[in-house]
Design an enzyme around this catalytic site. Structure first.
Site, PDB file in Angstrom:
ATOM      1  N   SER A 281       0.812  -1.216   0.000  1.00 28.55           N
ATOM      2  CA  SER A 281       0.000   0.000   0.000  1.00 28.55           C
ATOM      3  C   SER A 281       0.850   1.273   0.000  1.00 28.55           C
ATOM      4  CB  SER A 281      -0.928   0.007   1.224  1.00 28.55           C
ATOM      5  OG  SER A 281      -1.802  -1.094   1.197  1.00 28.55           O
ATOM      6  N   HIS A 332       0.701   4.790   4.132  1.00 28.78           N
ATOM      7  CA  HIS A 332       0.039   5.486   3.035  1.00 28.78           C
ATOM      8  C   HIS A 332       0.560   6.919   2.896  1.00 28.78           C
ATOM      9  CE1 HIS A 332      -3.772   2.710   3.100  1.00 28.78           C
ATOM     10  NE2 HIS A 332      -2.628   2.043   2.998  1.00 28.78           N
TER      11      HIS A 332
END
Length: 378
Positions: A281, A332
């Site tokens: 991610s 992220h």
């Protein structure tokens, strides 16, 4: 002898030649405008240059012109996602009694003839080579032909570069990354207890606070559960394809790895001691950051996509990271920042300067050193 109209038309042609071929401005289509030419260059001090052939006979008309410019500039700023925009207006037919006064956005120059440009402070400060560039050895039809051919050649060159930037390209790196992660996912079930087992994740290299820096890299290729894996592969396919299209294969790989490592370093600093983390991610958010940086630099062509697609997707995904339990929001955010930063270092073809790339490289190295120190020595 040339008439005054012929002289003005020739001066307009010379100005167009200068701004397009020497200063990399592009014509702008502005609906409802007559006897004006609008040019834009988002990298210039004056992002808009207007060449106004209308006769301005009094100050009331000039005030209305300023009002019109402010309204049109607001529209262009929204379309091009630009916060600041200075306009240089060249008035070629202005009553002698009209006094020019610069506004916050519209800087005005009276152009009586070519010689008047040599004395104007604004021109000398920002376009000091203009008077010399307006001189040509050709005359008559040959001069018009040269100007026209030069402008056509410059526009064709720009079109070729834009087509090269945006043309579809193969997705070698994206496909290889998906293949590697798929193989690892299968091996976690064939050789161990599956991708949801903490023991298996630890043995395959998931991110934990055990002082092993290799986990910064290995954990990028692991996923916790099939759903996590499938969602990331779908996102990687979409974003990786776009990133390879804009940056090429090698740069895409560097963006992916660097962003994943930075995201993991930030995770190590902020996550709790007993937490285990894995997934691509952070690296995928790095691809988002790279696309965002590209779109900002090419906002003349990508402003609509930037406003309607790219920014909303990034904002939505960040918000989901805060709202949905179990998502490593630190990876992220770290990946997104890293993706933009490393993209500055790698540069955009036909766009980035050497100075920008060096600054991006230095900042990218400093970020690794700072986060690495905080993650392993604090």
């Amino acid at each position: 002898m040339k008439t005054s109209r012929e002289k003005k038309d020739l001066l307009v042609m010379k100005l167009l030649h200068y701004f397009i071929t020497d200063r990399n401005y592009n014509p702008v289509v502005v609906h409802g405008i007559q006897n004006e030419i609008w040019l834009e260059n988002m990298d210039s001090d004056f992002r808009i240059v207007r060449i106004v052939m209308n006769y301005i006979h009094n100050e009331e008309q000039l005030e209305f012109d300023n009002f019109k410019v402010s309204k049109l500039v607001k529209q262009i700023k929204l379309k091009t996602f630009t916060f600041k925009m200075k306009v240089l207006t060249l008035y070629l037919d202005l009553n002698e009694d009209v006094k020019l006064s610069n506004t916050k956005i519209n800087f005005q120059v009276r152009v009586k003839n070519e010689n008047s440009l040599k004395k104007d402070k604004m021109i000398l400060q920002y376009f000091n080579d203009m008077p010399q560039k307006l001189k040509f050895t050709e005359e008559g039809a040959l001069l018009y032909q040269k100007i026209n051919n030069d402008i056509i050649k410059k526009n064709l060159d720009k079109s070729e570069k834009i087509n090269d930037l945006f043309r579809p390209k193969s997705t070698i790196v994206t496909n290889v990354l998906i293949t590697i992660m798929t193989i690892i996912m299968v091996l976690m079930y064939l050789l161990a207890e599956g991708s949801t087992s903490i023991k298996t994740l630890f043995e395959f290299g998931a991110l934990v606070k055990d002082g092993n820096p290799l986990r910064l890299f290995s954990s990028i290729f692991l996923h916790i559960g099939v759903v996590h894996f499938l969602m990331n592969m779908w996102a990687l396919k979409l974003l990786g394809t776009q990133t390879e299209r804009f940056y090429g294969h090698g740069k895409t790989l560097l963006i992916f790895i660097y962003s994943g490592i930075i995201g993991n370093l930030l995770s190590l600093i902020l996550m709790e001691d007993n937490v285990i983390s894995a997934g691509a991610s952070g690296a995928i958010f790095g691809l988002m950051g790279a696309i965002l940086y590209f779109a900002i630099n090419q906002r003349t062509y990508m402003a609509e996509a930037l406003r309607r697609e790219i920014l909303p997707v990034i904002i939505l995904n960040i918000l989901l990271g805060f709202m949905v339990p179990g998502i490593n929001i630190y990876a992220h955010i770290g990946g997104l920042i890293a993706g933009m930063l490393i993209s500055v270092a790698l540069g955009i073809k036909y766009k980035s300067t050497k100075f920008e790339r060096i600054n991006g490289f230095v900042c990218s190295v400093i970020l690794v050193l700072i986060l690495g120190y905080l993650a392993y020595f604090m």
